[in-house]
Design a protein around this motif. Sequence first.
Motif, mmCIF file in Angstrom:
data_model
loop_
_atom_site.group_PDB
_atom_site.id
_atom_site.type_symbol
_atom_site.label_atom_id
_atom_site.label_comp_id
_atom_site.label_asym_id
_atom_site.label_seq_id
_atom_site.Cartn_x
_atom_site.Cartn_y
_atom_site.Cartn_z
ATOM 1 N N ALA A 8 -5.446 1.104 4.621
ATOM 2 C CA ALA A 8 -5.143 1.810 3.446
ATOM 3 C C ALA A 8 -5.381 3.108 3.334
ATOM 4 O O ALA A 8 -4.136 3.633 2.461
ATOM 5 N N ALA A 18 14.850 -7.352 3.355
ATOM 6 C CA ALA A 18 15.944 -6.351 3.702
ATOM 7 C C ALA A 18 16.216 -6.079 4.877
ATOM 8 O O ALA A 18 15.170 -6.497 6.057
ATOM 9 N N ALA A 34 0.879 -1.023 -0.115
ATOM 10 C CA ALA A 34 -0.152 0.473 -0.112
ATOM 11 C C ALA A 34 1.067 1.216 -0.300
ATOM 12 O O ALA A 34 0.339 2.520 -1.079
#
Length: 542
Positions: free
Chosen positions: A295, A82, A12
């Motif tokens: 969202a 990551a 999102a």
Amino acid sequence: MNKRIVIIGGVAGGATAAARARRSDESAEITILERGGYISFANCGLPYYISGDIKSRSNLILQTPESFYSRYKIQVKLNTEATQINRTEKFVLAGTEKYYYDKLILSQGANPILPEIPGISKENSFTLRDIDDMDKIHNFIDSNSPKTAVVVGGGFIGIEMAEALVERGLKVSLIEKYKHLMPIADPEFGESIRRAFIEKGVNVITSDAAAGYKPSEKKIILETGNELSADMILFSIGVRPELELIKQTGLEIGKTGGVIVNEFMQSSDPDIYVVGDMAEITNRITGDKTRIPLAGPANRQGRIAGDNVCGGKKKYTGSIGSSVVKVFDKVFAMTGLTEKQAKNLEASSVTVHPNHHAGYYPGAKQLSLKLTFSNKTGKVLGAQAFGSEGVEKRVDVIATAIIGGLHIEDLEELDLCYAPPFSSANDPVNMASFVSSNHKAGFSPTVTVEEFITKQKNDNSIFVIDVRNPDEYKKGNIAGAVNIPLPEMRDRLSEIPKDKEIYVHCQVGFRGHLANRILLQSGFKNVFNISGGYKSLELLSA
Ligand code: FAD
């Protein structure tokens, strides 16, 4: 050298930030690192694929790395986690690869909280966050044909998943540890949602929690000792921001558990921006710090960060938490503060139960709309609504009013679209504001059901009048209420004590308002209409 923008998390907030950054800087080198196998998928649609409402899985996948590259020239690295951020040398480590950045945006989202419950195994217990989770649930149902499911947690995702599993033909139990479903809302709305589930055969259990699981019998054991059949279990008890990387990186985390950001979405390191479910943001009404994992806010914060990493100075001014959920053929929506959240703000709330469009036009459905406002200034603070049709439209209007800093007096003046198939000449929003203004001005004081119930518990000297007609009264009434139907009121004033606080109510509030006016103009002083009438009272006395 071209600016290097690295984004961690490609759904999102992250995908929005990347696309916006490209629109601001054509020459930037933009890279998204996404741990999962998809970018820009529709998390909010996941329950509706499980339910069968969304037929095609591919409809949930809004972009692919190829489509993203061809449209935006953005590198998307899927299945790339990551694991470290080096702020001194300004790179992100993923596997053995170093991704150097000038500006970094983190939009890693939040993980579902998984409680530790003895006996639970991954075989048949699930949480729902991404496409993989959705596939696991979908495949489990297809391959194992479970008959029963327990959904633990009665907030937004729990509600959507309980419905989805019913649609898949399972016998569903929904457990909520608080007294009401949707604990974020005022309790009468939780009760309305509960009833919508009961109508569809869902076993709703509140004030209880899952404490264990017996795999041999496939039963959830509740804290009360009760047991529920559970061929599968779905946990939806809330989400926790993904903070592993942040913690290693030493960025500041706030009291709410979200990453501290300024109005530009910059963390305590000005080259690192944080957006979405991870960020601690400001409640636009109270100014308090909060986390709002939705969202809409994630997308808007992503857009702002996307601008700002390219030199923009866009500000995020906070969220009011507007949200909506479908409960089979009913809808609950809310925005801003609830009555309980506004308790310490000299606020009042009123409830109306009008039709969603003109009653004489076929198909009119009643909705319940609760408006919360400052009793001092009249400023609109929040709204909640439940019904079948036109629910979110009213809440959206009020959300707009809150953002615009409007007052209940402005809502009275609001010119909203009207023709009989759509609304009434006085829209429910207008109606709620009339009742609010009448209360604030002392023209027709009201109390909420919650305030009335508390009063009734603590003060047995109050006088309660039910002004409905005798037939309505006989069908159900509140203990101690004297039935003085509205048409008889003027002739029966002598039965009403002048030295007591008087609480009147009808079915939905309008006749109570008329009774209020008769009493106030006949020399009675402490008179209050119970807002929302018996319809609201009955929800809370259940
Ligand atoms: P996300 O969209 O969750 O994206 C975060 C991404 O970061 C994930 O894909 C994750 O894999 C990736 N990531 C995390 N750590 C790393 C790492 N170290 N390296 C690489 N990638 C990483 N909101 C609404 O407003 N309305 C709704 O109807 C609604 N329904 C929902 C239904 C469901 C089932 C769910 C799960 C959520 C729903 N939400 C809804 C909430 C909404 O989806 C979230 O608030 C929003 O997606 C948050 O955006 P985000 O960018 O912060 O995180």
